[in-house]
Design an enzyme around this catalytic site. Structure first.
Site, PDB file in Angstrom:
ATOM      1  N   ASP A 173      -0.091  -7.572   1.112  1.00  0.00           N
ATOM      2  CA  ASP A 173       0.421  -6.220   1.366  1.00  0.00           C
ATOM      3  C   ASP A 173       1.938  -6.192   1.506  1.00  0.00           C
ATOM      4  O   ASP A 173       2.486  -5.591   2.426  1.00  0.00           O
ATOM      5  CB  ASP A 173      -0.233  -5.609   2.614  1.00  0.00           C
ATOM      6  CG  ASP A 173      -0.121  -4.082   2.639  1.00  0.00           C
ATOM      7  OD1 ASP A 173       0.259  -3.508   1.604  1.00  0.00           O
ATOM      8  OD2 ASP A 173      -0.391  -3.482   3.694  1.00  0.00           O
ATOM      9  N   HIS A 212       0.812  -1.217   0.000  1.00  0.00           N
ATOM     10  CA  HIS A 212       0.000   0.000   0.000  1.00  0.00           C
ATOM     11  C   HIS A 212       0.846   1.267   0.000  1.00  0.00           C
ATOM     12  O   HIS A 212       0.367   2.337  -0.362  1.00  0.00           O
ATOM     13  CB  HIS A 212      -1.003  -0.002   1.174  1.00  0.00           C
ATOM     14  CG  HIS A 212      -0.418   0.263   2.520  1.00  0.00           C
ATOM     15  ND1 HIS A 212      -0.188  -0.732   3.457  1.00  0.00           N
ATOM     16  CD2 HIS A 212      -0.040   1.414   3.125  1.00  0.00           C
ATOM     17  CE1 HIS A 212       0.311  -0.192   4.559  1.00  0.00           C
ATOM     18  NE2 HIS A 212       0.408   1.111   4.377  1.00  0.00           N
ATOM     19  N   SER A 224       4.622   1.886   8.163  1.00  0.00           N
ATOM     20  CA  SER A 224       4.234   0.768   7.297  1.00  0.00           C
ATOM     21  C   SER A 224       5.409   0.271   6.470  1.00  0.00           C
ATOM     22  O   SER A 224       6.075   1.046   5.778  1.00  0.00           O
ATOM     23  CB  SER A 224       3.106   1.200   6.363  1.00  0.00           C
ATOM     24  OG  SER A 224       1.939   1.477   7.083  1.00  0.00           O
TER      25      SER A 224
END
Length: 540
Positions: free
Chosen positions: A229, A189, A300
Protein backbone atom coordinates in the site's frame (compact mmCIF):
# COMPACT_ATOMS: atom_id res chain seq x y z
CA UNK A 1 -6.99 -2.00 5.52
CA UNK A 2 -10.22 -1.06 3.82
CA UNK A 3 -9.79 -4.02 1.51
CA UNK A 4 -9.17 -6.49 4.37
CA UNK A 5 -12.13 -5.15 6.36
CA UNK A 6 -14.35 -5.51 3.32
CA UNK A 7 -13.17 -9.09 2.80
CA UNK A 8 -13.95 -10.01 6.39
CA UNK A 9 -17.40 -8.46 6.21
CA UNK A 10 -18.19 -10.32 3.01
CA UNK A 11 -16.88 -13.56 4.49
CA UNK A 12 -19.13 -13.45 7.55
CA UNK A 13 -22.17 -12.10 5.70
CA UNK A 14 -22.50 -14.58 2.84
CA UNK A 15 -20.78 -17.72 4.09
CA UNK A 16 -24.00 -19.50 5.08
CA UNK A 17 -25.89 -18.44 1.93
CA UNK A 18 -23.53 -19.24 -0.91
CA UNK A 19 -24.09 -23.01 -0.93
CA UNK A 20 -27.80 -22.92 -1.68
CA UNK A 21 -27.24 -24.12 -5.25
CA UNK A 22 -23.58 -25.18 -5.26
CA UNK A 23 -22.58 -28.83 -4.87
CA UNK A 24 -19.55 -29.21 -7.13
CA UNK A 25 -15.86 -29.39 -6.27
CA UNK A 26 -13.37 -28.48 -8.98
CA UNK A 27 -9.95 -30.12 -8.90
CA UNK A 28 -6.89 -29.67 -11.16
CA UNK A 29 -6.78 -32.08 -14.08
CA UNK A 30 -3.13 -32.85 -13.36
CA UNK A 31 -0.88 -32.31 -10.34
CA UNK A 32 2.83 -31.72 -11.00
CA UNK A 33 5.21 -34.57 -10.16
CA UNK A 34 8.96 -34.02 -10.63
CA UNK A 35 9.90 -35.92 -13.84
CA UNK A 36 12.68 -38.48 -13.95
CA UNK A 37 15.11 -36.73 -16.29
CA UNK A 38 17.16 -39.90 -16.75
CA UNK A 39 14.34 -40.99 -19.05
CA UNK A 40 15.01 -39.69 -22.56
CA UNK A 41 11.45 -38.57 -23.28
CA UNK A 42 11.21 -36.57 -20.04
CA UNK A 43 14.63 -35.02 -20.73
CA UNK A 44 13.75 -34.00 -24.30
CA UNK A 45 10.38 -32.56 -23.24
CA UNK A 46 12.08 -30.44 -20.58
CA UNK A 47 14.67 -29.09 -23.05
CA UNK A 48 11.82 -28.12 -25.37
CA UNK A 49 9.96 -26.44 -22.50
CA UNK A 50 13.11 -24.57 -21.41
CA UNK A 51 13.53 -23.17 -24.93
CA UNK A 52 9.91 -21.97 -24.87
CA UNK A 53 10.50 -20.29 -21.50
CA UNK A 54 13.79 -18.80 -22.71
CA UNK A 55 12.01 -16.74 -25.36
CA UNK A 56 10.49 -14.58 -22.57
CA UNK A 57 12.42 -15.29 -19.35
CA UNK A 58 16.12 -16.07 -19.64
CA UNK A 59 16.79 -16.35 -15.89
CA UNK A 60 13.97 -18.88 -15.40
CA UNK A 61 15.24 -20.88 -18.39
CA UNK A 62 18.74 -20.86 -16.90
CA UNK A 63 17.46 -22.09 -13.53
CA UNK A 64 15.38 -24.86 -15.11
CA UNK A 65 18.51 -25.84 -17.09
CA UNK A 66 20.45 -26.19 -13.83
CA UNK A 67 17.78 -28.53 -12.45
CA UNK A 68 17.97 -30.57 -15.64
CA UNK A 69 21.78 -30.52 -15.21
CA UNK A 70 22.39 -30.33 -18.95
CA UNK A 71 25.71 -28.63 -19.71
CA UNK A 72 24.72 -27.53 -23.23
CA UNK A 73 21.47 -25.87 -22.11
CA UNK A 74 23.15 -24.25 -19.10
CA UNK A 75 25.85 -22.79 -21.36
CA UNK A 76 23.25 -21.47 -23.81
CA UNK A 77 21.23 -19.58 -21.20
CA UNK A 78 24.26 -18.46 -19.20
CA UNK A 79 25.55 -16.72 -22.32
CA UNK A 80 22.13 -15.24 -23.05
CA UNK A 81 21.84 -13.96 -19.44
CA UNK A 82 25.27 -12.33 -19.68
CA UNK A 83 24.20 -10.62 -22.92
CA UNK A 84 21.14 -9.22 -21.14
CA UNK A 85 23.36 -8.08 -18.26
CA UNK A 86 25.64 -6.20 -20.66
CA UNK A 87 22.65 -4.62 -22.39
CA UNK A 88 21.34 -3.43 -19.00
CA UNK A 89 24.77 -1.91 -18.25
CA UNK A 90 24.77 -0.16 -21.60
CA UNK A 91 21.38 1.38 -20.81
CA UNK A 92 22.48 2.21 -17.24
CA UNK A 93 19.66 0.01 -15.98
CA UNK A 94 21.56 -0.75 -12.77
CA UNK A 95 18.49 -2.24 -11.08
CA UNK A 96 18.02 -5.09 -13.57
CA UNK A 97 21.75 -5.55 -14.12
CA UNK A 98 22.09 -6.26 -10.39
CA UNK A 99 19.21 -8.76 -10.53
CA UNK A 100 20.87 -10.68 -13.38
CA UNK A 101 24.35 -10.59 -11.81
CA UNK A 102 23.16 -11.90 -8.43
CA UNK A 103 21.18 -14.66 -10.19
CA UNK A 104 24.27 -15.79 -12.10
CA UNK A 105 26.36 -15.63 -8.95
CA UNK A 106 23.90 -17.64 -6.85
CA UNK A 107 23.70 -20.29 -9.55
CA UNK A 108 27.50 -20.56 -9.60
CA UNK A 109 28.01 -19.53 -13.24
CA UNK A 110 31.80 -19.44 -13.67
CA UNK A 111 31.90 -16.47 -16.07
CA UNK A 112 30.26 -14.10 -13.56
CA UNK A 113 33.57 -13.09 -11.96
CA UNK A 114 34.76 -11.65 -15.25
CA UNK A 115 31.84 -9.27 -15.61
CA UNK A 116 32.40 -5.53 -15.41
CA UNK A 117 30.44 -4.66 -12.26
CA UNK A 118 29.40 -6.80 -9.31
CA UNK A 119 25.97 -6.84 -7.69
CA UNK A 120 27.31 -4.75 -4.78
CA UNK A 121 28.70 -2.11 -7.18
CA UNK A 122 25.46 -2.03 -9.12
CA UNK A 123 23.45 -1.64 -5.93
CA UNK A 124 25.52 1.42 -5.02
CA UNK A 125 24.84 2.86 -8.47
CA UNK A 126 21.07 2.48 -8.39
CA UNK A 127 20.88 3.69 -4.78
CA UNK A 128 22.97 6.73 -5.74
CA UNK A 129 20.48 7.50 -8.49
CA UNK A 130 17.66 7.73 -5.93
CA UNK A 131 17.45 11.39 -4.76
CA UNK A 132 16.50 10.51 -1.18
CA UNK A 133 18.26 11.02 2.12
CA UNK A 134 17.12 7.94 3.97
CA UNK A 135 19.59 7.78 6.79
CA UNK A 136 20.79 9.97 9.63
CA UNK A 137 18.72 12.05 11.99
CA UNK A 138 17.00 15.33 11.23
CA UNK A 139 17.83 18.39 13.25
CA UNK A 140 14.80 19.36 15.28
CA UNK A 141 12.80 21.97 13.37
CA UNK A 142 9.64 23.87 14.03
CA UNK A 143 6.44 21.89 13.56
CA UNK A 144 5.47 24.32 10.80
CA UNK A 145 8.44 23.04 8.75
CA UNK A 146 7.16 19.48 8.95
CA UNK A 147 3.68 20.56 7.91
CA UNK A 148 5.12 22.35 4.85
CA UNK A 149 6.66 19.05 3.77
CA UNK A 150 3.27 17.37 3.58
CA UNK A 151 0.67 17.61 0.82
CA UNK A 152 -2.95 16.79 0.21
CA UNK A 153 -3.30 14.21 -2.55
CA UNK A 154 -6.40 14.92 -4.61
CA UNK A 155 -7.63 12.32 -7.13
CA UNK A 156 -10.27 13.53 -9.57
CA UNK A 157 -12.53 10.65 -10.66
CA UNK A 158 -14.88 12.73 -12.75
CA UNK A 159 -18.60 12.66 -11.96
CA UNK A 160 -20.71 9.97 -10.36
CA UNK A 161 -24.45 9.83 -10.84
CA UNK A 162 -26.79 8.87 -8.01
CA UNK A 163 -30.59 9.00 -8.38
CA UNK A 164 -30.22 10.95 -11.61
CA UNK A 165 -28.03 13.64 -10.02
CA UNK A 166 -24.34 14.13 -10.84
CA UNK A 167 -21.78 14.65 -8.06
CA UNK A 168 -18.07 15.39 -8.16
CA UNK A 169 -16.24 12.13 -7.47
CA UNK A 170 -12.89 12.51 -5.76
CA UNK A 171 -10.52 10.73 -3.36
CA UNK A 172 -8.55 12.64 -0.74
CA UNK A 173 -5.35 11.50 0.90
CA UNK A 174 -2.07 12.80 2.23
CA UNK A 175 1.58 12.56 1.22
CA UNK A 176 5.05 13.84 2.08
CA UNK A 177 8.16 14.90 0.18
CA UNK A 178 11.23 12.67 0.24
CA UNK A 179 13.35 14.66 -2.24
CA UNK A 180 13.92 18.31 -3.08
CA UNK A 181 12.96 17.81 -6.73
CA UNK A 182 9.36 16.81 -6.00
CA UNK A 183 9.21 13.08 -5.30
CA UNK A 184 6.65 12.25 -2.64
CA UNK A 185 5.11 9.20 -0.96
CA UNK A 186 1.47 8.31 -0.39
CA UNK A 187 -0.66 5.16 -0.13
CA UNK A 188 -1.49 3.04 -3.14
CA UNK A 189 -5.19 2.96 -2.25
CA UNK A 190 -5.32 6.76 -2.53
CA UNK A 191 -4.23 6.71 -6.19
CA UNK A 192 -5.47 3.19 -7.08
CA UNK A 193 -7.98 4.41 -9.67
CA UNK A 194 -5.24 6.26 -11.57
CA UNK A 195 -3.18 3.09 -12.16
CA UNK A 196 -5.86 0.39 -12.16
CA UNK A 197 -6.24 -0.79 -15.74
CA UNK A 198 -9.56 -2.43 -14.89
CA UNK A 199 -11.05 0.82 -13.65
CA UNK A 200 -13.52 2.37 -16.05
CA UNK A 201 -13.41 5.72 -14.28
CA UNK A 202 -11.60 8.79 -15.51
CA UNK A 203 -8.96 9.51 -12.87
CA UNK A 204 -6.15 12.02 -12.52
CA UNK A 205 -3.92 12.76 -9.54
CA UNK A 206 -3.06 16.20 -8.16
CA UNK A 207 -1.47 17.51 -4.99
CA UNK A 208 -2.06 20.65 -2.97
CA UNK A 209 0.84 22.19 -1.08
CA UNK A 210 0.33 23.07 2.57
CA UNK A 211 1.10 26.76 1.95
CA UNK A 212 -1.17 26.98 -1.12
CA UNK A 213 -4.26 24.85 -0.66
CA UNK A 214 -6.11 26.51 -3.55
CA UNK A 215 -3.78 25.36 -6.33
CA UNK A 216 -3.93 21.83 -7.69
CA UNK A 217 -0.58 20.66 -9.10
CA UNK A 218 -0.66 17.72 -11.55
CA UNK A 219 1.11 14.64 -10.17
CA UNK A 220 2.59 11.68 -12.03
CA UNK A 221 2.40 8.24 -10.43
CA UNK A 222 5.90 6.80 -10.81
CA UNK A 223 5.65 3.47 -8.99
CA UNK A 224 3.09 1.71 -6.83
CA UNK A 225 2.74 -1.39 -4.67
CA UNK A 226 -0.76 -2.67 -3.85
CA UNK A 227 0.45 -5.28 -1.34
CA UNK A 228 2.41 -2.86 0.84
CA UNK A 229 0.00 0.00 0.00
CA UNK A 230 2.68 2.48 -1.04
CA UNK A 231 3.02 4.75 -4.06
CA UNK A 232 5.66 7.17 -5.34
CA UNK A 233 4.48 10.40 -7.02
CA UNK A 234 6.37 13.17 -8.82
CA UNK A 235 5.36 16.83 -9.05
CA UNK A 236 7.26 19.58 -10.83
CA UNK A 237 7.96 21.77 -7.80
CA UNK A 238 10.80 22.38 -5.38
CA UNK A 239 9.76 20.74 -2.15
CA UNK A 240 9.43 23.34 0.64
CA UNK A 241 10.63 20.73 3.15
CA UNK A 242 12.10 17.24 2.69
CA UNK A 243 11.62 14.56 5.32
CA UNK A 244 14.39 12.21 6.36
CA UNK A 245 13.52 8.55 6.69
CA UNK A 246 14.17 7.27 10.18
CA UNK A 247 13.80 3.74 11.51
CA UNK A 248 10.70 2.21 13.02
CA UNK A 249 13.04 -0.31 14.65
CA UNK A 250 13.79 2.52 17.10
CA UNK A 251 10.13 2.61 18.14
CA UNK A 252 8.59 0.51 20.86
CA UNK A 253 5.15 0.22 22.39
CA UNK A 254 4.39 3.39 24.33
CA UNK A 255 6.71 5.68 22.35
CA UNK A 256 5.23 9.01 21.26
CA UNK A 257 4.58 9.69 17.59
CA UNK A 258 2.92 12.45 15.53
CA UNK A 259 0.76 12.12 12.41
CA UNK A 260 0.41 14.86 9.79
CA UNK A 261 -2.26 14.85 7.11
CA UNK A 262 -5.54 16.11 5.74
CA UNK A 263 -8.36 14.31 7.58
CA UNK A 264 -11.62 14.77 5.64
CA UNK A 265 -9.79 17.47 3.65
CA UNK A 266 -8.67 19.59 6.62
CA UNK A 267 -5.13 20.40 5.49
CA UNK A 268 -2.16 20.92 7.83
CA UNK A 269 -3.59 18.80 10.65
CA UNK A 270 -1.17 17.49 13.28
CA UNK A 271 -2.24 14.83 15.80
CA UNK A 272 -0.20 12.99 18.41
CA UNK A 273 -0.36 9.68 20.23
CA UNK A 274 1.66 6.61 21.08
CA UNK A 275 2.63 3.37 19.43
CA UNK A 276 0.00 0.91 20.66
CA UNK A 277 1.61 -2.21 19.14
CA UNK A 278 4.31 -3.03 16.59
CA UNK A 279 3.29 -6.48 15.33
CA UNK A 280 -0.20 -6.39 13.86
CA UNK A 281 -0.55 -8.88 10.97
CA UNK A 282 -2.79 -6.87 8.67
CA UNK A 283 -0.52 -7.20 5.62
CA UNK A 284 0.37 -10.45 3.89
CA UNK A 285 4.04 -9.43 3.66
CA UNK A 286 4.85 -8.12 7.13
CA UNK A 287 3.70 -6.65 10.40
CA UNK A 288 2.35 -3.11 10.73
CA UNK A 289 2.16 -0.68 13.64
CA UNK A 290 -0.96 0.15 15.60
CA UNK A 291 -1.12 3.79 16.75
CA UNK A 292 -3.62 5.77 18.78
CA UNK A 293 -2.99 9.16 17.13
CA UNK A 294 -6.28 10.45 15.69
CA UNK A 295 -6.59 9.32 12.06
CA UNK A 296 -9.53 9.84 9.71
CA UNK A 297 -10.32 9.62 6.02
CA UNK A 298 -7.79 11.80 4.23
CA UNK A 299 -4.89 10.98 6.59
CA UNK A 300 -3.88 7.98 4.44
CA UNK A 301 -0.35 8.39 3.09
CA UNK A 302 0.72 11.03 5.58
CA UNK A 303 3.95 10.76 7.61
CA UNK A 304 4.14 9.38 11.12
CA UNK A 305 7.14 11.14 12.70
CA UNK A 306 9.15 11.25 15.90
CA UNK A 307 9.98 14.38 17.90
CA UNK A 308 12.88 15.20 15.54
CA UNK A 309 10.70 15.00 12.44
CA UNK A 310 12.11 11.69 11.16
CA UNK A 311 9.55 9.57 9.32
CA UNK A 312 9.07 6.36 11.29
CA UNK A 313 5.96 5.08 9.50
CA UNK A 314 3.32 5.95 6.90
CA UNK A 315 -0.31 6.20 7.98
CA UNK A 316 -2.46 3.85 5.92
CA UNK A 317 -5.76 3.20 7.66
CA UNK A 318 -8.08 3.80 10.53
CA UNK A 319 -11.21 2.00 11.64
CA UNK A 320 -13.65 4.88 11.66
CA UNK A 321 -16.16 2.98 13.79
CA UNK A 322 -13.52 2.40 16.49
CA UNK A 323 -11.98 5.61 17.82
CA UNK A 324 -8.23 5.41 18.37
CA UNK A 325 -7.71 2.15 16.43
CA UNK A 326 -5.39 3.19 13.61
CA UNK A 327 -2.46 1.72 11.72
CA UNK A 328 0.79 2.73 10.01
CA UNK A 329 3.31 1.08 7.67
CA UNK A 330 6.85 0.81 9.12
CA UNK A 331 9.29 3.06 7.26
CA UNK A 332 11.63 0.07 6.72
CA UNK A 333 9.19 -1.21 4.11
CA UNK A 334 9.42 2.08 2.22
CA UNK A 335 13.23 2.06 2.39
CA UNK A 336 13.32 -1.50 1.06
CA UNK A 337 10.87 -0.56 -1.73
CA UNK A 338 12.53 2.65 -2.92
CA UNK A 339 14.67 1.08 -5.69
CA UNK A 340 11.65 -0.73 -7.13
CA UNK A 341 9.36 2.30 -6.79
CA UNK A 342 11.87 4.56 -8.56
CA UNK A 343 12.34 1.87 -11.23
CA UNK A 344 8.73 2.61 -12.14
CA UNK A 345 5.44 0.79 -12.65
CA UNK A 346 3.75 -1.76 -10.45
CA UNK A 347 6.00 -3.33 -7.83
CA UNK A 348 5.65 -7.10 -7.64
CA UNK A 349 6.90 -9.43 -4.93
CA UNK A 350 8.57 -12.84 -5.03
CA UNK A 351 7.58 -16.14 -3.51
CA UNK A 352 8.75 -19.75 -3.37
CA UNK A 353 5.21 -21.19 -3.62
CA UNK A 354 5.41 -22.42 -0.02
CA UNK A 355 3.67 -22.01 3.33
CA UNK A 356 4.96 -22.25 6.89
CA UNK A 357 5.53 -20.87 10.37
CA UNK A 358 8.44 -20.01 12.64
CA UNK A 359 10.13 -23.12 14.03
CA UNK A 360 10.97 -23.18 17.74
CA UNK A 361 13.29 -25.52 19.61
CA UNK A 362 13.71 -25.19 23.36
CA UNK A 363 11.73 -21.92 23.13
CA UNK A 364 14.29 -20.53 20.67
CA UNK A 365 13.49 -19.45 17.09
CA UNK A 366 15.61 -21.59 14.77
CA UNK A 367 14.18 -20.94 11.30
CA UNK A 368 11.14 -21.05 9.07
CA UNK A 369 9.48 -24.47 8.94
CA UNK A 370 8.04 -25.46 5.57
CA UNK A 371 4.58 -26.94 6.19
CA UNK A 372 3.36 -27.02 2.59
CA UNK A 373 4.88 -26.83 -0.91
CA UNK A 374 2.77 -26.19 -4.00
CA UNK A 375 3.36 -28.76 -6.77
CA UNK A 376 5.22 -27.24 -9.71
CA UNK A 377 6.30 -24.15 -7.77
CA UNK A 378 9.89 -23.06 -7.29
CA UNK A 379 10.38 -24.81 -3.95
CA UNK A 380 8.88 -28.01 -5.36
CA UNK A 381 11.15 -28.06 -8.42
CA UNK A 382 14.19 -27.19 -6.28
CA UNK A 383 13.61 -30.27 -4.12
CA UNK A 384 12.44 -28.73 -0.85
CA UNK A 385 10.02 -30.91 1.11
CA UNK A 386 7.62 -30.57 4.03
CA UNK A 387 9.36 -30.12 7.43
CA UNK A 388 12.52 -28.58 5.93
CA UNK A 389 13.59 -25.57 8.01
CA UNK A 390 14.89 -22.53 6.09
CA UNK A 391 17.81 -20.83 7.87
CA UNK A 392 19.27 -18.30 5.39
CA UNK A 393 18.67 -16.50 2.07
CA UNK A 394 21.69 -15.14 0.20
CA UNK A 395 23.64 -15.37 3.45
CA UNK A 396 21.03 -13.46 5.46
CA UNK A 397 20.13 -15.44 8.59
CA UNK A 398 16.50 -16.52 8.89
CA UNK A 399 15.20 -17.43 12.35
CA UNK A 400 11.56 -16.33 12.05
CA UNK A 401 8.82 -15.76 9.50
CA UNK A 402 9.38 -12.02 10.00
CA UNK A 403 13.07 -12.42 9.05
CA UNK A 404 11.95 -14.15 5.87
CA UNK A 405 9.48 -11.39 5.04
CA UNK A 406 12.01 -8.60 5.66
CA UNK A 407 14.59 -10.31 3.45
CA UNK A 408 12.14 -11.11 0.66
CA UNK A 409 10.93 -7.48 0.69
CA UNK A 410 14.31 -6.46 -0.75
CA UNK A 411 14.28 -9.11 -3.47
CA UNK A 412 12.53 -9.00 -6.82
CA UNK A 413 10.82 -11.68 -8.91
CA UNK A 414 12.70 -13.21 -11.87
CA UNK A 415 15.86 -13.67 -9.85
CA UNK A 416 17.69 -16.65 -8.36
CA UNK A 417 18.61 -16.82 -4.69
CA UNK A 418 20.59 -19.25 -2.58
CA UNK A 419 18.61 -20.92 0.20
CA UNK A 420 20.19 -22.66 3.18
CA UNK A 421 18.06 -25.09 5.14
CA UNK A 422 18.06 -28.03 7.53
CA UNK A 423 16.52 -31.41 6.84
CA UNK A 424 16.56 -33.16 10.18
CA UNK A 425 20.14 -32.70 11.42
CA UNK A 426 21.58 -32.31 7.92
CA UNK A 427 22.49 -28.86 6.57
CA UNK A 428 21.73 -28.36 2.88
CA UNK A 429 21.50 -25.57 0.29
CA UNK A 430 20.01 -25.00 -3.13
CA UNK A 431 19.42 -22.29 -5.73
CA UNK A 432 15.77 -21.26 -6.12
CA UNK A 433 14.07 -19.08 -8.71
CA UNK A 434 11.80 -16.38 -7.27
CA UNK A 435 8.50 -16.34 -9.13
CA UNK A 436 6.00 -13.50 -8.92
CA UNK A 437 3.71 -13.78 -5.90
CA UNK A 438 0.09 -14.15 -7.05
CA UNK A 439 -2.55 -11.78 -5.72
CA UNK A 440 -4.24 -14.66 -3.87
CA UNK A 441 -1.70 -17.44 -3.18
CA UNK A 442 -4.33 -19.73 -1.65
CA UNK A 443 -6.28 -19.80 -4.90
CA UNK A 444 -3.10 -20.72 -6.80
CA UNK A 445 -2.60 -23.57 -4.31
CA UNK A 446 -6.17 -24.81 -4.78
CA UNK A 447 -5.84 -24.86 -8.58
CA UNK A 448 -2.45 -26.64 -8.54
CA UNK A 449 -3.03 -29.35 -5.92
CA UNK A 450 -5.59 -31.90 -4.81
CA UNK A 451 -8.10 -30.73 -2.22
CA UNK A 452 -6.75 -32.90 0.59
CA UNK A 453 -3.34 -31.20 0.37
CA UNK A 454 -4.50 -27.68 -0.51
CA UNK A 455 -6.51 -27.49 2.72
CA UNK A 456 -3.24 -27.45 4.71
CA UNK A 457 -2.36 -23.79 3.94
CA UNK A 458 -5.97 -22.72 3.33
CA UNK A 459 -7.65 -24.08 6.47
CA UNK A 460 -4.78 -25.62 8.43
CA UNK A 461 -5.94 -29.22 8.18
CA UNK A 462 -4.45 -32.11 6.23
CA UNK A 463 -6.90 -34.69 4.90
CA UNK A 464 -6.68 -38.25 3.58
CA UNK A 465 -9.33 -40.14 1.65
CA UNK A 466 -11.20 -42.83 3.58
CA UNK A 467 -13.26 -44.10 0.67
CA UNK A 468 -12.21 -44.96 -2.87
CA UNK A 469 -15.83 -45.25 -3.92
CA UNK A 470 -16.88 -41.84 -2.62
CA UNK A 471 -14.10 -39.32 -3.10
CA UNK A 472 -15.64 -36.60 -0.94
CA UNK A 473 -15.03 -38.50 2.31
CA UNK A 474 -11.86 -37.69 4.25
CA UNK A 475 -10.26 -38.01 7.65
CA UNK A 476 -8.21 -35.25 9.30
CA UNK A 477 -4.65 -36.39 10.00
CA UNK A 478 -3.10 -33.05 10.99
CA UNK A 479 -4.26 -29.72 12.42
CA UNK A 480 -2.06 -26.61 12.44
CA UNK A 481 -2.29 -24.75 15.72
CA UNK A 482 -4.01 -21.35 15.44
CA UNK A 483 -5.43 -22.15 12.00
CA UNK A 484 -9.05 -21.77 10.82
CA UNK A 485 -9.58 -25.50 11.38
CA UNK A 486 -8.14 -25.31 14.89
CA UNK A 487 -10.27 -22.30 15.85
CA UNK A 488 -13.35 -23.96 14.31
CA UNK A 489 -12.99 -26.90 16.70
CA UNK A 490 -11.74 -29.61 14.32
CA UNK A 491 -9.44 -32.32 15.66
CA UNK A 492 -7.18 -35.00 14.24
CA UNK A 493 -9.09 -38.18 13.27
CA UNK A 494 -12.38 -36.28 12.76
CA UNK A 495 -14.23 -37.60 9.67
CA UNK A 496 -15.01 -34.92 7.08
CA UNK A 497 -17.23 -35.00 4.01
CA UNK A 498 -16.64 -32.02 1.72
CA UNK A 499 -19.98 -31.10 0.14
CA UNK A 500 -19.18 -27.89 -1.72
CA UNK A 501 -16.40 -25.41 -2.39
CA UNK A 502 -17.01 -21.90 -3.73
CA UNK A 503 -15.12 -18.61 -4.11
CA UNK A 504 -16.11 -14.97 -4.16
CA UNK A 505 -15.82 -13.04 -7.43
CA UNK A 506 -12.18 -11.94 -7.11
CA UNK A 507 -11.01 -15.33 -5.76
CA UNK A 508 -9.84 -13.79 -2.50
CA UNK A 509 -12.11 -15.82 -0.20
CA UNK A 510 -12.96 -19.52 -0.19
CA UNK A 511 -16.13 -21.01 1.28
CA UNK A 512 -16.46 -24.71 2.08
CA UNK A 513 -19.42 -26.72 3.33
CA UNK A 514 -18.50 -29.88 5.24
CA UNK A 515 -20.25 -32.58 7.23
CA UNK A 516 -18.38 -34.00 10.21
CA UNK A 517 -18.62 -35.87 13.49
CA UNK A 518 -16.59 -33.50 15.60
CA UNK A 519 -14.79 -35.11 18.54
CA UNK A 520 -14.86 -31.88 20.53
CA UNK A 521 -18.64 -31.72 20.09
CA UNK A 522 -19.28 -35.28 21.28
CA UNK A 523 -19.20 -36.83 17.79
CA UNK A 524 -22.53 -35.28 16.86
CA UNK A 525 -23.37 -35.18 13.16
CA UNK A 526 -22.80 -31.58 12.07
CA UNK A 527 -22.99 -29.56 8.87
CA UNK A 528 -20.55 -26.64 9.00
CA UNK A 529 -19.73 -23.80 6.63
CA UNK A 530 -16.16 -22.52 7.00
CA UNK A 531 -14.36 -19.76 5.16
CA UNK A 532 -10.87 -18.34 4.82
CA UNK A 533 -9.07 -15.55 3.04
CA UNK A 534 -6.76 -16.82 0.30
CA UNK A 535 -3.83 -14.65 1.28
CA UNK A 536 -1.96 -14.50 4.56
CA UNK A 537 1.53 -13.71 5.91
CA UNK A 538 2.34 -17.43 6.00
CA UNK A 539 2.64 -17.88 2.24
CA UNK A 540 6.21 -17.28 1.09
Amino acid sequence: MKKNTKKTAVLSAVLMLIFSSCNTIQQPEEVFVQPDYTEREAFDNEVKRIDEIGEKNTILALWRSSILNDAETIKKYSEKSIEEYKEALKNEDWFNAARIYSSLENLGVADVKGLEKSAAELEKLYMKAIPVTNDGTSAKNKVSSYIEGTVTVWVDRGVKVENGVGYADRVLGSGFFISKDGYLVTNHHVIADVVDKKSEKYSKAYVKLAQDSDTRIPAKVVGWDPLIDLALLKVEVDAPYVFKLGSSADLDTGDRIYAIGSPIGLERTLTSGIVSATDRKLFSLGDVMQIDAAVNQGNSGGPCIDENGNVQAIVFAGMLQYEGLNFAIPVEYLKAELPALFNGGKVTHPWLASFGHTKKEMRQNVGLEVQYIMPGGSASRAGLIENDVLTAINGQKITTLEDMQNTMMKLRPQSIVKIEYKRGDEKKSCAIYLAERPENPGYAVYTHDVLSNSFIPIYGMKLVHVSTAYNKKYRIIKILRGSVADESGFSESDPVTVRAVEFNDDKSIIYTQVETKNRKKGYLDMSIAIGAQLDSPYYF
